[in-house]
Design a protein around this motif. Structure first.
Motif, PDB file in Angstrom:
ATOM      1  N   UNK A 210       0.831  -1.199   0.000  1.00 55.04           N
ATOM      2  CA  UNK A 210       0.000   0.000   0.000  1.00 55.04           C
ATOM      3  C   UNK A 210       0.865   1.248   0.000  1.00 55.04           C
ATOM      4  N   UNK A 211       1.865   1.272   0.840  1.00 56.67           N
ATOM      5  CA  UNK A 211       2.806   2.387   0.898  1.00 56.67           C
ATOM      6  C   UNK A 211       4.174   1.843   1.278  1.00 56.67           C
ATOM      7  N   UNK A 212       5.209   2.519   0.825  1.00 56.87           N
ATOM      8  CA  UNK A 212       6.566   2.112   1.187  1.00 56.87           C
ATOM      9  C   UNK A 212       6.894   2.653   2.572  1.00 56.87           C
ATOM     10  N   UNK A 213       6.214   2.118   3.577  1.00 55.52           N
ATOM     11  CA  UNK A 213       6.400   2.584   4.941  1.00 55.52           C
ATOM     12  C   UNK A 213       6.201   1.421   5.905  1.00 55.52           C
ATOM     13  N   UNK A 214       7.014   1.398   6.945  1.00 52.39           N
ATOM     14  CA  UNK A 214       6.920   0.329   7.932  1.00 52.39           C
ATOM     15  C   UNK A 214       5.551   0.304   8.595  1.00 52.39           C
ATOM     16  N   UNK A 215       4.970   1.470   8.822  1.00 53.54           N
ATOM     17  CA  UNK A 215       3.670   1.548   9.500  1.00 53.54           C
ATOM     18  C   UNK A 215       2.525   1.042   8.639  1.00 53.54           C
ATOM     19  N   UNK A 216       2.780   0.778   7.355  1.00 57.62           N
ATOM     20  CA  UNK A 216       1.726   0.291   6.466  1.00 57.62           C
ATOM     21  C   UNK A 216       1.585  -1.223   6.508  1.00 57.62           C
ATOM     22  N   UNK A 242      -6.391  -3.161   9.502  1.00 65.19           N
ATOM     23  CA  UNK A 242      -5.816  -2.563  10.698  1.00 65.19           C
ATOM     24  C   UNK A 242      -4.306  -2.756  10.683  1.00 65.19           C
ATOM     25  N   UNK A 243      -3.571  -1.652  10.859  1.00 68.16           N
ATOM     26  CA  UNK A 243      -2.114  -1.722  10.873  1.00 68.16           C
ATOM     27  C   UNK A 243      -1.635  -2.548  12.064  1.00 68.16           C
ATOM     28  N   UNK A 244      -0.522  -3.218  11.864  1.00 66.17           N
ATOM     29  CA  UNK A 244       0.005  -4.117  12.900  1.00 66.17           C
ATOM     30  C   UNK A 244       0.196  -3.394  14.227  1.00 66.17           C
ATOM     31  N   UNK A 245       0.718  -2.166  14.190  1.00 67.66           N
ATOM     32  CA  UNK A 245       1.012  -1.449  15.428  1.00 67.66           C
ATOM     33  C   UNK A 245      -0.248  -0.984  16.152  1.00 67.66           C
ATOM     34  N   UNK A 246      -1.400  -1.046  15.482  1.00 67.60           N
ATOM     35  CA  UNK A 246      -2.646  -0.574  16.104  1.00 67.60           C
ATOM     36  C   UNK A 246      -3.639  -1.699  16.370  1.00 67.60           C
ATOM     37  N   UNK A 247      -3.183  -2.948  16.333  1.00 71.50           N
ATOM     38  CA  UNK A 247      -4.078  -4.078  16.581  1.00 71.50           C
ATOM     39  C   UNK A 247      -4.726  -3.958  17.957  1.00 71.50           C
ATOM     40  N   UNK A 268     -11.490   5.447   3.729  1.00 72.71           N
ATOM     41  CA  UNK A 268     -11.337   6.206   4.964  1.00 72.71           C
ATOM     42  C   UNK A 268     -10.017   5.821   5.618  1.00 72.71           C
ATOM     43  N   UNK A 269      -9.240   6.803   6.004  1.00 73.99           N
ATOM     44  CA  UNK A 269      -7.940   6.589   6.637  1.00 73.99           C
ATOM     45  C   UNK A 269      -7.951   7.261   7.996  1.00 73.99           C
ATOM     46  N   UNK A 270      -7.530   6.532   9.021  1.00 77.32           N
ATOM     47  CA  UNK A 270      -7.508   7.126  10.357  1.00 77.32           C
ATOM     48  C   UNK A 270      -6.370   8.134  10.450  1.00 77.32           C
ATOM     49  N   UNK A 271      -6.616   9.212  11.190  1.00 82.18           N
ATOM     50  CA  UNK A 271      -5.581  10.218  11.407  1.00 82.18           C
ATOM     51  C   UNK A 271      -4.401   9.594  12.143  1.00 82.18           C
ATOM     52  N   UNK A 272      -4.690   8.677  13.048  1.00 86.88           N
ATOM     53  CA  UNK A 272      -3.623   7.976  13.770  1.00 86.88           C
ATOM     54  C   UNK A 272      -2.692   7.260  12.789  1.00 86.88           C
ATOM     55  N   UNK A 273      -3.281   6.551  11.825  1.00 85.10           N
ATOM     56  CA  UNK A 273      -2.499   5.806  10.839  1.00 85.10           C
ATOM     57  C   UNK A 273      -1.704   6.758   9.946  1.00 85.10           C
ATOM     58  N   UNK A 274      -2.338   7.853   9.506  1.00 86.76           N
ATOM     59  CA  UNK A 274      -1.642   8.820   8.657  1.00 86.76           C
ATOM     60  C   UNK A 274      -0.473   9.471   9.385  1.00 86.76           C
ATOM     61  N   UNK A 275      -0.636   9.705  10.685  1.00 85.70           N
ATOM     62  CA  UNK A 275       0.464  10.264  11.471  1.00 85.70           C
ATOM     63  C   UNK A 275       1.644   9.303  11.494  1.00 85.70           C
ATOM     64  N   UNK A 276       1.353   8.019  11.657  1.00 87.20           N
ATOM     65  CA  UNK A 276       2.421   7.015  11.666  1.00 87.20           C
ATOM     66  C   UNK A 276       3.098   6.913  10.306  1.00 87.20           C
TER      67      UNK A 276
END
Length: 450
Positions: A210-216, A242-247, A268-276
């Protein structure tokens, strides 16, 4: 400062949206895609079955050919059933029974008597309606997500006509049960969705694509059918990630429709996820941190971003804080710039409207640097996710794109992309963007054609 590692992004206040990513596709759009797939031959609509038997001592052979055609295939949803999706269709065809008797020779004292053989076929047309309800189950296997559709039984399989016969109930039930058995066995399939290079279709690709980011990295995947507020609009089939860090912070019961009229796909994208994600892009150097006085990224530029943070409000606005720094007479000067703006969709692009700028020190280089930071936030965190969600990737940014944005021309999101492995193309056009404190949602209109 140059030569120093940039400070991490300031986290946004914690909120609890339903899931980090919700991708909702309307049943109406899926039915259009199904109809197009049948009309172009991507999905088969005609089936042939044949079986028979022979009794050599009798010179007898029989065969039965069943030709079955399926038409008017469509999905349907059940009110209040979050994980059930139905499939209905019309079916018709013929049953051809072939009987062959070889010539039979009887020897008698007066000579041989030959009884002529028989070779005859009977064709019986039939037609009816079909409906089945399936439970949709998503399972994560390593980096792949496997979609299992389980048809436990047929809800409806009616015979409207069997040739010119007037069959009794027992005969009709035998024919119905036979076709039901064939249909149920054929529909018990475990399938992997086709690759689309991104959400919502590519469950067979690594989730982190989805994105080249660890949080994805995606740790949980769910499915839910939801109804839109407008009763006349088709239901949504939602893929929930749900992202792994937010399970553990997701809420399945709280998931509701995210789309609006005119959108075929809503994200819909959570602001929490976008911040990460912003944190990862910042640390990984995806977002430039050094600029010239015109706001263009430059490794030798005198201006750099020391810190970057964002937040969302229920008034529909995003707030981006940029800490821009520059050396003046050998001394570092940091200017705190706050940009508050409303993201809007217009003419196929995303724009920053109602922009207000608050600076500690009103200097041109700080304004230009903050404007570029706003561009890369919209481009990398919002536009890239949105475009990748429908099987496309934004081309590498160019100076002209940044200049256009700084001159109020927005970031164009209109695309026409191909669906790999099919003759289909998507004409992609964004339709809305909504902002609230927990999440940011987008709507997309898709014109699917061959």
């Amino acid at each position: 400062m140059p030569g120093q590692q940039a400070s991490p992004v300031v986290p946004a206040p914690a909120r609890s949206p339903e899931y980090d990513i919700q991708v909702a596709v309307t049943a109406g759009f899926l039915n259009h895609a199904i109809a197009l797939a049948f009309s172009t031959g991507v999905l088969p609509s005609k089936f042939h079955l044949k079986f028979g038997a022979a009794e050599d001592p009798l010179g007898l052979s029989t065969s039965v050919d069943v030709d079955l055609s399926v038409s008017d295939v469509a999905l349907f949803t059940e009110a209040g059933e979050a994980q059930l999706v139905g499939l209905r269709a019309k079916w018709s065809g013929t049953i051809t029974i072939h009987v062959s008797l070889a010539d039979w020779t009887i020897k008698t004292p007066g000579g041989d008597y030959i009884e002529p053989g028989v070779d005859q076929s009977f064709t019986v047309p039939f037609e009816g309606d079909f409906a089945a309800t399936a439970k949709v189950i998503l399972k994560q296997l390593d980096d792949n997500c496997i979609l299992t559709i389980s048809f436990a039984q047929l809800d409806q399989l009616d015979l409207a006509r069997i040739g010119s016969l007037t069959p009794g109930a027992d005969f009709t039930e035998v024919i119905r049960a036979t076709i039901e058995r064939i249909a149920v066995v054929a529909l018990r399939k475990r399938i992997t969705l086709p690759t689309l290079n991104g959400l919502p279709g590519s469950l067979a690709t690594p989730a982190q694509a989805l994105l080249d980011a660890q949080s994805a990295q995606i740790g949980a995947t769910d499915f839910k059918v939801t109804s839109r507020a407008d009763a006349e609009s088709p239901d949504e089939l939602q893929l929930l990630l749900q992202a792994t860090q937010n399970l553990g912070q997701q809420s399945y019961q709280a998931v509701v429709s995210v789309g609006e009229s005119g959108s075929d796909v809503a994200i819909a994208l959570s602001v929490r996820f976008l911040t990460q994600i912003l944190q990862d892009l910042w640390v990984g150097g995806v977002i430039p941190t050094q600029f010239d006085d015109k706001g263009q990224p430059s490794r030798d530029g005198p201006n750099w971003i020391e810190r970057l943070s964002f937040s969302a409000t229920d008034s529909g606005k995003l707030q981006l804080r940029v800490f821009a720094q520059r050396k003046v007479i050998g001394l570092p000067i940091t200017v705190n710039v706050t940009l508050e703006f409303k993201p809007v969709i217009s003419s196929g692009g995303i724009f920053a409207n109602d922009v207000t700028v608050d600076l500690d020190l009103d200097v041109g280089w700080a304004r230009a640097t903050a404007g570029s930071a706003l561009f890369f936030f919209l481009y990398q965190c919002l536009a890239s996710v949105l475009i990748r969600s429908v099987a496309d990737v934004l081309e590498p940014w160019a100076d002209a794109m940044l200049a256009d944005f700084l001159n109020g021309k927005g970031i164009s999101l209109k695309r026409s992309v191909s669906w790999d492995g099919t003759p289909f193309k998507f004409d992609f056009s964004p339709s809305f963007v909504n902002v609230s404190a927990p999440e940011i949602s987008f709507g997309v209109a898709l014109n699917l054609h061959a």
